[in-house]
Design a protein around this motif. Structure first.
Motif, PDB file in Angstrom:
ATOM      1  N   PHE A  50      39.275  31.894  47.414  1.00  0.00           N
ATOM      2  CA  PHE A  50      40.506  31.380  48.022  1.00  0.00           C
ATOM      3  C   PHE A  50      40.288  31.034  49.492  1.00  0.00           C
ATOM      4  CE2 PHE A  50      44.990  31.362  49.211  1.00  0.00           C
ATOM      5  CZ  PHE A  50      45.558  30.770  48.097  1.00  0.00           C
ATOM      6  N   SER A  51      39.528  31.860  50.203  1.00  0.00           N
ATOM      7  CA  SER A  51      39.243  31.582  51.616  1.00  0.00           C
ATOM      8  C   SER A  51      38.439  30.292  51.763  1.00  0.00           C
ATOM      9  CB  SER A  51      38.477  32.755  52.236  1.00  0.00           C
ATOM     10  OG  SER A  51      39.263  33.929  52.241  1.00  0.00           O
ATOM     11  N   ILE A 106      46.773  41.270  49.977  1.00  0.00           N
ATOM     12  CA  ILE A 106      45.895  41.640  51.093  1.00  0.00           C
ATOM     13  C   ILE A 106      46.175  43.069  51.544  1.00  0.00           C
ATOM     14  CG2 ILE A 106      45.350  41.124  53.503  1.00  0.00           C
ATOM     15  CD1 ILE A 106      45.889  38.176  52.871  1.00  0.00           C
ATOM     16  N   GLU A 154      39.344  38.672  56.014  1.00  0.00           N
ATOM     17  CA  GLU A 154      38.968  37.280  56.287  1.00  0.00           C
ATOM     18  C   GLU A 154      40.030  36.312  55.782  1.00  0.00           C
ATOM     19  OE1 GLU A 154      35.283  34.171  55.282  1.00  0.00           O
ATOM     20  OE2 GLU A 154      35.248  36.232  54.548  1.00  0.00           O
ATOM     21  N   LEU A 155      40.571  36.572  54.588  1.00  0.00           N
ATOM     22  CA  LEU A 155      41.613  35.697  54.046  1.00  0.00           C
ATOM     23  C   LEU A 155      42.869  35.737  54.908  1.00  0.00           C
ATOM     24  CD1 LEU A 155      42.686  33.816  51.870  1.00  0.00           C
ATOM     25  CD2 LEU A 155      43.333  35.835  50.529  1.00  0.00           C
ATOM     26  N   PHE A 160      39.220  36.655  46.485  1.00  0.00           N
ATOM     27  CA  PHE A 160      39.491  36.553  47.925  1.00  0.00           C
ATOM     28  C   PHE A 160      38.542  35.549  48.580  1.00  0.00           C
ATOM     29  CE2 PHE A 160      41.588  40.858  47.788  1.00  0.00           C
ATOM     30  CZ  PHE A 160      42.797  40.434  48.295  1.00  0.00           C
ATOM     31  N   LYS A 161      37.261  35.637  48.250  1.00  0.00           N
ATOM     32  CA  LYS A 161      36.277  34.739  48.851  1.00  0.00           C
ATOM     33  C   LYS A 161      36.496  33.299  48.417  1.00  0.00           C
ATOM     34  CE  LYS A 161      32.646  38.232  49.377  1.00  0.00           C
ATOM     35  NZ  LYS A 161      31.269  38.627  48.997  1.00  0.00           N
ATOM     36  N   LEU A 178      50.606  36.684  48.620  1.00  0.00           N
ATOM     37  CA  LEU A 178      49.304  36.823  49.278  1.00  0.00           C
ATOM     38  C   LEU A 178      49.293  38.010  50.231  1.00  0.00           C
ATOM     39  CD1 LEU A 178      48.620  33.043  50.023  1.00  0.00           C
ATOM     40  CD2 LEU A 178      47.430  34.474  48.362  1.00  0.00           C
ATOM     41  N   VAL A 217      42.365  33.262  57.692  1.00  0.00           N
ATOM     42  CA  VAL A 217      42.410  31.862  57.246  1.00  0.00           C
ATOM     43  C   VAL A 217      43.850  31.443  56.956  1.00  0.00           C
ATOM     44  CG1 VAL A 217      41.613  30.244  55.490  1.00  0.00           C
ATOM     45  CG2 VAL A 217      40.070  32.005  56.331  1.00  0.00           C
ATOM     46  N   ILE A 218      44.644  32.341  56.394  1.00  0.00           N
ATOM     47  CA  ILE A 218      46.045  32.021  56.113  1.00  0.00           C
ATOM     48  C   ILE A 218      46.793  31.739  57.418  1.00  0.00           C
ATOM     49  CG2 ILE A 218      48.221  33.038  55.328  1.00  0.00           C
ATOM     50  CD1 ILE A 218      46.686  34.376  53.091  1.00  0.00           C
TER      51      ILE A 218
END
Length: 431
Positions: free
Chosen positions: A85-86, A109, A126-127, A82-83, A105, A130-131
């Protein structure tokens, strides 16, 4: 024990049941070598190998591997994916890649928010933010928010969850709702639910300050910052009526938060008051002037705070912030901030713009300059015209691309040359 049959000379070079080629077969064939060398040189020098496309393909392959890792059994492994990818999406604007994989995704999540550990839930929230930055106003981004909102809201209001997870979910809710540009009625409902979180920092009935831990204070500040970000979407003209109808907290309640023992809560409350007065004065020049008289005294104390029991860094940060807020409440003046990007500059001359820019900075960090150039959603938020970013690639970046392109072509030529010489060298030795 009987030993196996000794290999003869003809069998010593046998591979997988077949003999090596005979001397006649290994005799150099000039026609074949010339044609193969010609085709190899043409494939290298035809100029169709774009280094930028090659790097993009490599990045997408790596991101695909990370997506596969989001469904692994290890919780720590999923958190790291996750981190990673973000971080990749923060640095690179690639909405088409994300749009093709939104279902996968969103499902990963959702599962992590329901069953993951604390670190995994924070990384998943967080992801999700960002998405939505990547997708912008695309309907797919609105679908993601609609699917994840109930889960994020349930976690944010869950008293048994950790304060850190609840705070991260509050921020994700505010950011995603702001980015998706939802209906004002839905945003008001969400703001009321966020208020139920940070209301824990309101003064008690006897006027005393509630005793909260730093973790809980950080959670209240996150919820208040999310509330303030959504407040920037309210159209001037409705502020007074919404406060009178108690759809929004009163100025008395927000000003209570200035007495909090935690710096984050005090600063978030000061910025919220500045936003309320800025939008309120757009509909009425004399908006809550009577209350402003008492508020100015409190702001002056915070702008000149010199209590030794607070850290020196905290006192400095608090004084700088509340000096700007005090200047606005007293003189209706906002200190101008100028953000430079790609030979252009973005002027932040209102508290609304400053709040929105700070929220995006917390999501994107230093990479916000790249998104100011490429991301259509962020350009629309700050009303950046296309003419302002027509020179999208600066000179140093062009030179760097040229050097990288030459390096890739030279490496390909060197590899082809080495292979060709090795083949010819073997044939000459046989000859």
């Amino acid at each position: 024990m009987p030993k196996g049959k000794k290999k003869g000379r003809s069998d010593r070079h046998r591979i997988d049941g077949s003999l090596q080629t005979s001397d006649d077969d290994s005799f150099p064939n000039d026609n074949m070598s010339v044609v193969s060398n010609f085709s190899e040189s043409c494939s290298v020098d035809d100029g169709n190998n774009d280094p930028e496309d090659f790097a993009q393909d490599q990045l997408e392959d790596k991101l695909t591997e990370i997506i596969d890792g989001l469904s692994q059994k290890s919780s720590q492994g999923r958190t790291n994916c996750f981190k990673s990818f973000s971080k990749a999406l923060v640095k690179k604007y690639m909405p088409s890649y994300i749009k093709d994989r939104t279902f996968t995704l969103s499902d990963c999540i959702e599962r992590s928010l329901k069953k993951g550990a604390a670190d995994e839930k924070c990384a998943a929230a967080e992801l999700a933010t960002v998405i939505c930055v990547q997708l912008g106003t695309d309907p797919v981004g609105e679908d993601i928010f609609r699917n994840l909102r109930p889960i994020l809201l349930a976690t944010a209001c869950d008293g048994s969850a950790s304060s850190r997870v609840r705070g991260q979910c509050c921020l994700a809710l505010g950011n995603i709702a702001f980015l998706s540009g939802g209906d004002i009625a839905e945003n008001l409902i969400l703001m009321q639910q966020l208020e139920s979180v940070f209301s824990g920092s309101y003064l008690k009935g006897d006027g005393s300050v509630p005793n909260t831990t730093p973790e809980v204070g950080a959670m209240h500040a996150a919820a208040l910052n999310a509330w303030a970000l959504l407040f920037t979407l309210i159209v001037p003209g409705n502020i007074g009526s919404l406060m009178n109808a108690k759809n929004l907290p009163s100025l008395d309640q927000i000003s209570d938060l200035l007495e909090s023992a935690h710096l984050e809560v005090r600063m978030a409350a000061g910025e919220a008051l500045a936003l309320v007065y800025e939008l309120g004065r757009e509909e009425d020049e004399d908006f809550e002037e009577d209350f402003a008289v008492d508020l100015i005294e409190t702001l002056k104390q915070l702008a000149t705070d010199s209590h030794k029991y607070r850290a020196k860094k905290d006192r400095k940060q608090q004084r700088a912030t509340f000096r700007d807020i005090l200047l606005f409440i007293e003189e209706d003046t906002v200190p101008e901030l100028r953000i430079k990007f790609n030979k252009e500059s973005l002027v932040l001359d209102t508290w609304v713009k400053r709040k929105q820019y700070d929220a995006l900075c917390n999501i994107l960090g230093p990479s916000i300059n790249n998104h100011l150039v490429e991301n259509d959603l962020i350009k629309d938020i700050f009303q950046i015209e296309e003419s302002e970013v027509e020179n999208r690639i600066p000179a140093y970046a062009q030179n760097q691309m040229e050097r990288f392109k030459k390096k890739v072509l030279n490496a390909a030529n060197d590899k082809a040359r080495t292979l060709s010489r090795a083949k010819n060298r073997d044939k000459r030795s046989d000859f």
